[in-house]
Design an enzyme around this catalytic site. Structure first.
Site, PDB file in Angstrom:
ATOM      1  N   GLY A  12       0.841  -1.189   0.000  1.00  0.00           N
ATOM      2  CA  GLY A  12       0.000   0.000   0.000  1.00  0.00           C
ATOM      3  C   GLY A  12       0.872   1.233   0.000  1.00  0.00           C
ATOM      4  CB  CYS A  13       0.404   4.506   1.592  1.00  0.00           C
ATOM      5  SG  CYS A  13       1.274   6.054   1.888  1.00  0.00           S
TER       6      CYS A  13
END
Length: 182
Positions: free
Chosen positions: A14-15
């Site tokens: 993800g981020c």
């Protein structure tokens, strides 16, 4: 230990702000660099280009670690249990291929360890693990303002609502693996 003896792992969950914050707190991790990997366009992509989803890159981190203190296997187990490896191209509200769960292996040993960890953890999740396992073909360091993001911006909304819970989970599950100041 000299940096020449450090090993490197490249993962995306993800981020990259979230994964960077998690791995910076582990004993044996000397450096974490946010960046982009796995894309199919020539040259270094920008954050805006990666966010478009058109470059094929994932937001990733490169972890420079001392294998005498923490193993690649331990890093992967922590990685798999501090993000959701069952959601395809998504972590929380972040959606798109740039947020995919991915392990980019640097050599056949890393590939073998990753395959074993993925197999062993399958029963720990309600849904199937969709983490991509691919050879590392490129890595581009992200812009300076993405580096050390949580440590520099811990009171920012995204940090308090998204990253703080991941760090809480890390402390709860892996207290023995944390650096003293974590």
């Amino acid at each position: 230990m000299r940096s020449a003896e450090l090993q490197v792992a490249t993962i995306g969950g993800g981020c990259f702000w979230c994964t960077e914050a998690v791995f910076q707190r582990l004993k044996g991790v000397e450096k974490v660099v946010s960046g982009y990997s796995g894309g199919n366009v020539p040259g270094k992509p920008t954050y805006r280009e990666v966010c478009s989803g058109l470059t094929g890159h994932a937001e990733v981190i490169q972890i420079h670690y001392n294998p005498e203190i923490i193993s690649f296997e331990e890093l992967l187990i922590i990685f798999m249990t501090t993000h959701d490896p069952t959601t395809l191209n998504q972590q929380g509200a972040d959606r798109g291929t740039q947020y995919r769960s991915v392990i980019f292996y640097h050599n056949e040993d890393q590939k073998d360890v990753a395959e074993q960890v993925l197999k062993e953890l399958t029963s720990e999740f309600d849904g199937p693990i969709v983490t991509e396992l691919s050879p590392l073909t490129n890595f581009f360091e992200a812009e300076d303002y993405h580096q050390n993001y949580y440590n520099d911006n811990s009171t920012q909304g995204y940090c308090t609502f998204v990253i703080d819970p991941k760090l809480y989970k890390l402390r709860r599950l892996y207290a023995d693996k944390l650096k003293p100041e974590s």
